[in-house]
Design an enzyme around this catalytic site. Structure first.
Site, PDB file in Angstrom:
ATOM      1  N   ASP A 192       0.841  -1.205   0.000  1.00 25.84           N
ATOM      2  CA  ASP A 192       0.000   0.000   0.000  1.00 25.84           C
ATOM      3  C   ASP A 192       0.876   1.256   0.000  1.00 25.84           C
ATOM      4  O   ASP A 192       1.968   1.246   0.567  1.00 25.84           O
ATOM      5  CB  ASP A 192      -0.894  -0.032   1.257  1.00 25.84           C
ATOM      6  CG  ASP A 192      -2.089   0.883   1.116  1.00 25.84           C
ATOM      7  OD1 ASP A 192      -2.270   1.508   0.048  1.00 25.84           O
ATOM      8  OD2 ASP A 192      -2.860   0.984   2.097  1.00 25.84           O
TER       9      ASP A 192
ATOM     10  N   HIS B  50       2.874   3.328  -9.042  1.00 21.33           N
ATOM     11  CA  HIS B  50       2.698   1.891  -9.294  1.00 21.33           C
ATOM     12  C   HIS B  50       3.935   1.308  -9.977  1.00 21.33           C
ATOM     13  O   HIS B  50       4.342   0.179  -9.685  1.00 21.33           O
ATOM     14  CB  HIS B  50       1.454   1.640 -10.148  1.00 21.33           C
ATOM     15  CG  HIS B  50       0.176   2.020  -9.451  1.00 21.33           C
ATOM     16  ND1 HIS B  50      -0.082   1.671  -8.141  1.00 21.33           N
ATOM     17  CD2 HIS B  50      -0.906   2.725  -9.869  1.00 21.33           C
ATOM     18  CE1 HIS B  50      -1.261   2.148  -7.791  1.00 21.33           C
ATOM     19  NE2 HIS B  50      -1.789   2.792  -8.814  1.00 21.33           N
TER      20      HIS B  50
ATOM     21  N   LEU C 239      11.523 -20.192  -4.295  1.00 22.71           N
ATOM     22  CA  LEU C 239      10.406 -19.434  -3.728  1.00 22.71           C
ATOM     23  C   LEU C 239       9.154 -19.510  -4.609  1.00 22.71           C
ATOM     24  O   LEU C 239       9.251 -19.421  -5.831  1.00 22.71           O
ATOM     25  CB  LEU C 239      10.860 -17.967  -3.608  1.00 22.71           C
ATOM     26  CG  LEU C 239       9.818 -16.912  -3.256  1.00 22.71           C
ATOM     27  CD1 LEU C 239       9.420 -17.009  -1.791  1.00 22.71           C
ATOM     28  CD2 LEU C 239      10.363 -15.510  -3.538  1.00 22.71           C
TER      29      LEU C 239
HETATM   30  C1  FPP Z   1      -1.657   0.304  -3.399  1.00 20.18           C
HETATM   31  O1  FPP Z   1      -1.274   1.634  -3.530  1.00 20.18           O
HETATM   32  C2  FPP Z   1      -1.251  -0.502  -4.503  1.00 20.18           C
HETATM   33  C3  FPP Z   1      -2.080  -1.079  -5.434  1.00 20.18           C
HETATM   34  C4  FPP Z   1      -3.517  -0.938  -5.463  1.00 20.18           C
HETATM   35  C5  FPP Z   1      -1.569  -1.915  -6.506  1.00 20.18           C
HETATM   36  C6  FPP Z   1      -0.334  -2.685  -6.212  1.00 20.18           C
HETATM   37  C7  FPP Z   1       0.482  -2.659  -7.434  1.00 20.18           C
HETATM   38  C8  FPP Z   1       1.811  -2.657  -7.461  1.00 20.18           C
HETATM   39  C9  FPP Z   1       2.667  -2.807  -6.279  1.00 20.18           C
HETATM   40  C10 FPP Z   1       2.537  -2.471  -8.748  1.00 20.18           C
HETATM   41  C11 FPP Z   1       2.425  -3.561  -9.689  1.00 20.18           C
HETATM   42  C12 FPP Z   1       2.446  -4.881  -9.068  1.00 20.18           C
HETATM   43  C13 FPP Z   1       2.785  -5.970  -9.695  1.00 20.18           C
HETATM   44  C14 FPP Z   1       2.702  -7.288  -9.037  1.00 20.18           C
HETATM   45  C15 FPP Z   1       3.265  -5.892 -11.081  1.00 20.18           C
HETATM   46  P1  FPP Z   1      -2.393   2.741  -3.605  1.00 20.18           P
HETATM   47  O2  FPP Z   1      -2.575   3.108  -5.037  1.00 20.18           O
HETATM   48  O3  FPP Z   1      -3.616   2.272  -2.908  1.00 20.18           O
HETATM   49  O4  FPP Z   1      -1.698   3.899  -2.813  1.00 20.18           O
HETATM   50  P2  FPP Z   1      -2.395   5.050  -1.972  1.00 20.18           P
HETATM   51  O5  FPP Z   1      -3.191   4.377  -0.883  1.00 20.18           O
HETATM   52  O6  FPP Z   1      -1.237   5.826  -1.450  1.00 20.18           O
HETATM   53  O7  FPP Z   1      -3.238   5.854  -2.935  1.00 20.18           O
END
Ligand code: FPP
Length: 228
Positions: free
Chosen positions: A14, A31, A125
């Site tokens: 997150d 992201h 893993l």
């Molecule tokens: C949360 O940050 C993250 C996500 C909803 C998506 C997770 C994606 C990634 C880590 C990148 C791609 C992953 C892979 C496996 C290729 P948020 O957008 O909710 O952040 P915020 O709460 O600060 O707005």
């Protein structure tokens, strides 16, 4: 006695959006940096000898985000699934995906199938990507599969056996980054006895050192499983 290394670590990644905002960048840049943190974390977990790593990449609730962010995330996923598959072959890790296929775009589904098939025989893993994942939906999926078999009553083991990836053991440790302290429909069944570790670090800043911090904290927790 300190706890030994967990077999399975699950992470709620997150804070990508806030990381980008702090830098006056578009959310997608967050992201992208998050995808780099995924790579670092897989490497660190592999080095430590962790057997299973589940990463919450996209929840069933994430479809409510603006369409251009969803498209950007799907595009990033397609691209990174290719890169991760190559890395998995080079470094002997295996990719699994937990979640519902519908309504993921066909391009992403193709990459998922290719990644899972190509890496199926790797012995290091296991990286389990929770993609279009919701824990209530997972439990419902298990119950419906059992009803379809004509079961009148079900046991705990029946449900455990019909989760998305029944061979993956329950996580001993669940990490959430960015200072939020909730489970957000992640692994509700499997988290029954998990230890939780919350850190203010935003996901794109997560690295081997942060993983080690979580493990050090875990090592000193007392796990009683309802006993004394
Ligand atoms: C949360 O940050 C993250 C996500 C909803 C998506 C997770 C994606 C990634 C880590 C990148 C791609 C992953 C892979 C496996 C290729 P948020 O957008 O909710 O952040 P915020 O709460 O600060 O707005």
């Amino acid at each position: 006695m300190p706890n030994t290394l967990p077999t399975h670590i699950a992470i709620i990644m997150d804070g990508n959006g806030r990381w980008a905002k702090q830098r006056h960048l578009p959310r997608l840049a967050g992201h992208r940096a998050g995808a780099e943190a995924v790579k670092r974390t897989i490497e660190a977990a592999q080095k430590l000898g962790i057997k299973y790593l589940t990463l919450y990449a996209f929840s069933t609730e994430n479809w409510t985000r603006p369409q251009d962010e969803i498209n950007g995330l799907m595009d990033l996923l397609s691209k990174t699934l290719d890169t991760y598959t190559q890395e998995a072959q080079a470094k002997n890790f295996r990719l699994l995906v937990s979640g519902s296929r519908d309504p993921l775009p066909p391009t992403v589904l193709e990459k998922i199938d290719k990644a899972v098939q190509t890496t199926a025989h790797n012995t290091g893993l296991t990286v389990n990507l929770a993609l279009n994942y919701g824990a209530r939906q997972e439990i419902l999926h298990a119950v419906n599969a059992l009803l379809a078999q004509g079961k009148q009553t079900v046991s705990l083991q029946d449900i455990a056996d019909h989760l998305y990836q029944p061979q993956v053991p329950d996580p001993e440790l669940i990490i959430r980054t960015s200072g939020e302290e909730r489970l957000s429909n992640f692994l509700l069944w499997q988290a029954a006895y998990s230890e939780f570790y919350f850190t203010p670090v935003l996901w794109p800043d997560f690295n081997a050192q942060e993983l080690q911090r979580a493990l050090d904290t875990y090592a000193h927790r007392t796990r009683r499983f309802g006993g004394v």
